[in-house]
Design an enzyme around this catalytic site. Sequence first.
Site, PDB file in Angstrom:
ATOM      1  N   ASP A 114     -12.378  11.887  -3.040  1.00  0.00           N
ATOM      2  CA  ASP A 114     -13.437  12.162  -1.937  1.00  0.00           C
ATOM      3  C   ASP A 114     -13.169  11.182  -0.842  1.00  0.00           C
ATOM      4  O   ASP A 114     -12.533   9.922  -0.964  1.00  0.00           O
ATOM      5  CB  ASP A 114     -14.935  11.877  -2.603  1.00  0.00           C
ATOM      6  CG  ASP A 114     -15.407  13.113  -3.560  1.00  0.00           C
ATOM      7  OD1 ASP A 114     -14.556  13.822  -3.911  1.00  0.00           O
ATOM      8  OD2 ASP A 114     -16.436  12.864  -3.807  1.00  0.00           O
ATOM      9  N   HIS A 260     -11.529   8.397  -5.240  1.00  0.00           N
ATOM     10  CA  HIS A 260     -11.602   8.311  -3.844  1.00  0.00           C
ATOM     11  C   HIS A 260     -10.505   7.711  -3.254  1.00  0.00           C
ATOM     12  O   HIS A 260      -9.996   6.564  -3.602  1.00  0.00           O
ATOM     13  CB  HIS A 260     -12.817   7.088  -3.650  1.00  0.00           C
ATOM     14  CG  HIS A 260     -14.204   7.605  -3.950  1.00  0.00           C
ATOM     15  ND1 HIS A 260     -14.679   7.429  -5.329  1.00  0.00           N
ATOM     16  CD2 HIS A 260     -15.216   8.269  -3.283  1.00  0.00           C
ATOM     17  CE1 HIS A 260     -15.954   7.944  -5.290  1.00  0.00           C
ATOM     18  NE2 HIS A 260     -16.247   8.295  -3.979  1.00  0.00           N
TER      19      HIS A 260
HETATM   20 NI    NI Z   1     -18.286  10.428  -0.652  1.00  0.00          NI
END
Ligand code: NI
Length: 309
Positions: A114, A260
């Site tokens: 992400d 991430h």
């Molecule tokens: Ni996010």
Amino acid sequence: MENTLKTIDSKELSPSLQAKAIISGLTRRGFLLLTATLGSCAVADPLLGTVRPSAKPGSSAIKTPSNTGYQTPRIRGTVPTNPDMTMGTDFSSKSGISFSRVLVSGKYIALTFDDGPHPQNTPRLLNMLRARNIKATFYVIGRNVELYPQVVRRTVAEGHEIGNHSQTHRLLSKLSDSQIRSELSRCRDAVNRAAGVQPRTMRPPYGGLNQRQREMVHAEYGYPVILWSVDPLDWKRPGPAVVSSRILAGASAGGIVLAHDLHAQTVDAMPATLDNLLLRGYQFVTVSQLLAMKNNSPVHQTAVAPAAH
Ligand code: NI
């Protein structure tokens, strides 16, 4: 680059993406010139036109381009590699509105990253994935896509999937419906401009989207809402070893791993994590491939959830 172009299945790419895949091998100057040319083609290409009308609930399978047919050029020797995946990516809008995992019979797992793209960490991660023939799903922020479109282009060209993570990463559950639409449409359009594909699923920032909003998003955009089954809390930067051990501890068949790619530590954790999962027999698929498996194998929906490994 030559390998890349040869191995992309042209049937799975829009004309604009084929062109963009080609220009990614050119110089920046050449790229800019060609981009200007492509801009004028955009109107003729339905993918680059206005928003695709919403998928009607219960209607046919979602069909947006993907490039999961891309086969990584073989790099032999040093690391374990994921097998070539030939499974489909089309899933039905009937298959569900929200997912944190999918019940499957094989040891399939979907990695998701992400908040990118990031100008250094995402390419570094892409190198690691390419070396292992692993395809992942990237839930990008539209604002970052606009800053680093070339990274998204490379991500798509190498067979990864792009998901919608909103334009500015606000907590969508606190926004009005029209603000949510703006957040999703702007991100979708940024991805489309950058790489000629449309996201097929979405992940709300912070996982925040209430049931009514999820149904609205699903009905209007055709996006299933993708959450996760494993969260290593890598955004707290606990160090690569901790990120890796948390993912390994939480991995299970049909699981969806949240990470991430904008954090260097997360990317640092990946080689050991990926190699360990491969050696444990996991096969990596994109989120759409995981959803399509559910769609194509109704028997799996009633199966007992596989135990965590
Ligand atoms: Ni996010």
